[in-house]
Structures are given as structure tokens and as C-alpha cells.
Motif scaffolding. Sequence first.
Motif, PDB file in Angstrom:
ATOM      1  N   LEU A  65     -16.693   0.376   6.811  1.00  0.00           N
ATOM      2  CA  LEU A  65     -14.949   1.032   6.644  1.00  0.00           C
ATOM      3  C   LEU A  65     -14.789   2.216   6.004  1.00  0.00           C
ATOM      4  N   LEU A  66     -15.331   1.877   4.781  1.00  0.00           N
ATOM      5  CA  LEU A  66     -15.119   2.633   3.334  1.00  0.00           C
ATOM      6  C   LEU A  66     -16.136   4.300   3.823  1.00  0.00           C
ATOM      7  N   GLU A  67     -15.283   4.697   3.860  1.00  0.00           N
ATOM      8  CA  GLU A  67     -16.444   6.044   3.293  1.00  0.00           C
ATOM      9  C   GLU A  67     -17.908   5.978   2.510  1.00  0.00           C
ATOM     10  N   PRO A  68     -18.857   6.441   3.120  1.00  0.00           N
ATOM     11  CA  PRO A  68     -20.355   6.289   1.905  1.00  0.00           C
ATOM     12  C   PRO A  68     -19.970   6.471   0.752  1.00  0.00           C
ATOM     13  N   THR A  69     -19.415   7.598   0.419  1.00  0.00           N
ATOM     14  CA  THR A  69     -19.243   7.390  -1.309  1.00  0.00           C
ATOM     15  C   THR A  69     -18.420   7.022  -1.745  1.00  0.00           C
ATOM     16  N   ALA A  70     -17.599   5.694  -0.692  1.00  0.00           N
ATOM     17  CA  ALA A  70     -16.984   5.308  -1.525  1.00  0.00           C
ATOM     18  C   ALA A  70     -17.126   3.926  -2.196  1.00  0.00           C
ATOM     19  N   GLN A  71     -19.035   3.510  -1.518  1.00  0.00           N
ATOM     20  CA  GLN A  71     -19.071   2.643  -2.229  1.00  0.00           C
ATOM     21  C   GLN A  71     -20.166   2.541  -3.388  1.00  0.00           C
ATOM     22  N   ASP A  72     -20.425   3.820  -3.672  1.00  0.00           N
ATOM     23  CA  ASP A  72     -21.110   4.162  -5.532  1.00  0.00           C
ATOM     24  C   ASP A  72     -20.412   2.707  -5.870  1.00  0.00           C
ATOM     25  N   ARG A  73     -19.358   2.584  -6.369  1.00  0.00           N
ATOM     26  CA  ARG A  73     -19.209   1.837  -7.359  1.00  0.00           C
ATOM     27  C   ARG A  73     -18.688   0.069  -7.068  1.00  0.00           C
ATOM     28  N   PHE A  74     -19.276  -0.217  -5.690  1.00  0.00           N
ATOM     29  CA  PHE A  74     -19.953  -1.731  -4.878  1.00  0.00           C
ATOM     30  C   PHE A  74     -20.387  -2.608  -6.472  1.00  0.00           C
ATOM     31  N   PRO A  75     -21.221  -1.875  -6.982  1.00  0.00           N
ATOM     32  CA  PRO A  75     -22.241  -2.773  -7.633  1.00  0.00           C
ATOM     33  C   PRO A  75     -20.960  -3.342  -8.556  1.00  0.00           C
ATOM     34  N   LEU A  76     -20.260  -2.782  -9.562  1.00  0.00           N
ATOM     35  CA  LEU A  76     -19.457  -3.031 -10.414  1.00  0.00           C
ATOM     36  C   LEU A  76     -17.837  -3.819 -10.395  1.00  0.00           C
ATOM     37  N   THR A  77     -17.919  -4.122  -8.668  1.00  0.00           N
ATOM     38  CA  THR A  77     -16.564  -3.903  -7.973  1.00  0.00           C
ATOM     39  C   THR A  77     -15.945  -5.875  -7.953  1.00  0.00           C
ATOM     40  N   ASP A  78     -15.811  -6.255  -8.069  1.00  0.00           N
ATOM     41  CA  ASP A  78     -14.519  -7.983  -7.920  1.00  0.00           C
ATOM     42  C   ASP A  78     -13.934  -7.725  -7.084  1.00  0.00           C
ATOM     43  N   LEU A  79     -14.231  -7.675  -5.685  1.00  0.00           N
ATOM     44  CA  LEU A  79     -13.070  -7.963  -4.785  1.00  0.00           C
ATOM     45  C   LEU A  79     -12.959  -8.911  -3.924  1.00  0.00           C
ATOM     46  N   ALA A  80     -12.155  -9.912  -4.409  1.00  0.00           N
ATOM     47  CA  ALA A  80     -12.366 -11.150  -3.111  1.00  0.00           C
ATOM     48  C   ALA A  80     -11.225 -10.963  -1.929  1.00  0.00           C
ATOM     49  N   ARG A 130      -8.124   4.019  -8.574  1.00  0.00           N
ATOM     50  CA  ARG A 130      -6.847   3.094  -9.490  1.00  0.00           C
ATOM     51  C   ARG A 130      -5.640   3.413  -9.748  1.00  0.00           C
ATOM     52  N   ARG A 131      -4.898   2.774  -8.560  1.00  0.00           N
ATOM     53  CA  ARG A 131      -3.595   2.116  -8.516  1.00  0.00           C
ATOM     54  C   ARG A 131      -3.983   0.724  -8.014  1.00  0.00           C
ATOM     55  N   GLN A 132      -4.513   0.135  -8.498  1.00  0.00           N
ATOM     56  CA  GLN A 132      -4.379  -1.280  -7.520  1.00  0.00           C
ATOM     57  C   GLN A 132      -6.234  -1.947  -7.925  1.00  0.00           C
ATOM     58  N   ALA A 133      -7.154  -1.723  -8.881  1.00  0.00           N
ATOM     59  CA  ALA A 133      -7.761  -2.373 -10.329  1.00  0.00           C
ATOM     60  C   ALA A 133      -7.679  -2.454 -11.292  1.00  0.00           C
ATOM     61  N   TYR A 134      -7.867  -3.015 -12.001  1.00  0.00           N
ATOM     62  CA  TYR A 134      -8.299  -3.010 -13.393  1.00  0.00           C
ATOM     63  C   TYR A 134      -9.671  -3.331 -13.861  1.00  0.00           C
ATOM     64  N   ARG A 141     -11.649  -5.095 -10.610  1.00  0.00           N
ATOM     65  CA  ARG A 141     -10.889  -6.056 -10.312  1.00  0.00           C
ATOM     66  C   ARG A 141      -9.635  -5.879  -9.837  1.00  0.00           C
ATOM     67  N   PHE A 142      -9.807  -6.222  -8.358  1.00  0.00           N
ATOM     68  CA  PHE A 142      -8.962  -6.096  -7.503  1.00  0.00           C
ATOM     69  C   PHE A 142      -6.982  -6.724  -8.013  1.00  0.00           C
ATOM     70  N   TRP A 143      -6.574  -6.779  -7.516  1.00  0.00           N
ATOM     71  CA  TRP A 143      -5.374  -7.755  -7.483  1.00  0.00           C
ATOM     72  C   TRP A 143      -3.769  -6.750  -6.383  1.00  0.00           C
ATOM     73  N   GLY A 144      -3.406  -7.362  -6.193  1.00  0.00           N
ATOM     74  CA  GLY A 144      -2.418  -7.574  -5.318  1.00  0.00           C
ATOM     75  C   GLY A 144      -2.439  -7.568  -3.986  1.00  0.00           C
ATOM     76  N   GLY A 145      -3.717  -7.851  -3.115  1.00  0.00           N
ATOM     77  CA  GLY A 145      -3.904  -7.509  -1.901  1.00  0.00           C
ATOM     78  C   GLY A 145      -3.709  -6.526  -1.123  1.00  0.00           C
ATOM     79  N   LEU A 146      -3.879  -5.185  -1.887  1.00  0.00           N
ATOM     80  CA  LEU A 146      -3.915  -4.094  -1.484  1.00  0.00           C
ATOM     81  C   LEU A 146      -4.465  -3.205  -2.000  1.00  0.00           C
ATOM     82  N   ALA A 147      -6.121  -3.074  -1.468  1.00  0.00           N
ATOM     83  CA  ALA A 147      -7.171  -2.625  -2.002  1.00  0.00           C
ATOM     84  C   ALA A 147      -7.599  -1.441  -1.069  1.00  0.00           C
TER      85      ALA A 147
END
Length: 201
Positions: A65-80, A130-134, A141-147
Motif C-alpha cells: 500500500l505504501l510508497e516505496p520511499t515510505a518503507q525506508d524506515r521499516f527496519p526501525l518501525t514497530d507497528l502492531a 511525525r504525528r502518530q509515532a514516538y 513506535r506507533f500509537w492510536g491506530g491511525l498510522a
Amino acid sequence: MAAPFDVIVVGGGNAGFCAAQSARQAGARVLVLEKAPRQWAGGNSYFTAGAMRTSHGGLADLKNLLEPTAQDRFPLTDLAPYTDDDFLDDMVRVTRGRTDADLARILAGESRATMDWLRDLGLRFELMYRRQAYEVDGHHRFWGGLAVGVVGGGKGMIEQHLAAVERTGVHVRFDAPVTRLATASDGTVHGVVLADGDAQL
């Protein structure tokens, strides 16, 4: 002035463009009437962050679904995963229980497929870091279900919708505020009337 349209959509925001595209894919001749001028197209959607709530199975599920450039940070992303039940629970919480259970279940259950449909129309998606992760120990790490959000926020969303309707043949008329429905003597709706007195049927 009458026009050969099967479906008229009043309002050119995200919901309006989605309705117009759905009708167009069903074979209808579609007109979107937007009261704002072209430079203010989009209504409230223009001023949003472009966030889209959808159920998903985590990062792996969102890869296509996501743009290829949007996947650069996948290895450092926690999204349940955000399941249909998670979506429904949030709907009940936000509406304080004033939710039609059947409609809400359709909304949640169809949300992921709808995102793919929007992508196929030409909308581009990214994760809303910038809005939904810390950051925790170097991971986002994403929160709130709105990633997930549209690239470019609300402005980008409307620009991408406008590009999509040009490709698919949906007609859009700006500076066209609708004042009332046009009805027959038996109450049947057969069009709309604009502020300038023009009728679209």
C-alpha cells in the motif's frame, strides 16, 4: 441547463470524490458540484493531515500500500496489527456507544480493501511518523491506530483526487453551490438547483 449525468455528487471532499469514483466505475456519468473555487477545492479534507484509519495486519500487510520511499524506515518501525475489532472498539469509544454496529462492522471490514482501491485510483500513502509515532530505543513506535496518511496531507489528498477524476472522466464544476434538490410533483428527486438558478438534472 440540463446535462446528461446519471449521478450528481454535492461536495468535492474526500468522501465526495470517493462516491463519484465508485459511481463512475459502475458505469455512471458523474458530476461533482463544489461550491468553493478551484483553489479552495476539498472542503474540510484539504485542511486535515490526510490520515486514513484502516484495519491492517502490521507492516508486512501495508508494504504494497505504501510508497516505496515510505518503507525506508521499516527496519526501525514497530507497528502492531490493527484489527477489525480494534477499529470497532475505537468507533464505540469515540462515539460513546452511538454506533450502528452493523454499519461500523462494514466500515472496519472493508477499510483495508478500500485503501487498496484508493491507491489504484492514484492516491499515495505513507506512515505518519511525525504525528502518530514516538521513539523508543531507536525504534519508531506507533500509537492510536491511525498510522497511515496520504502523502502531502490533506492538500496532497485533494490534489491526487483531482488528478484521478481527470483520468477517469468524472466531471467537476467549481463555484457551484447547491441550494436545493429539484423534485417532481410526486416528490421524486431528479436533480439539483444551484445558487445562480441553474439546474443540473
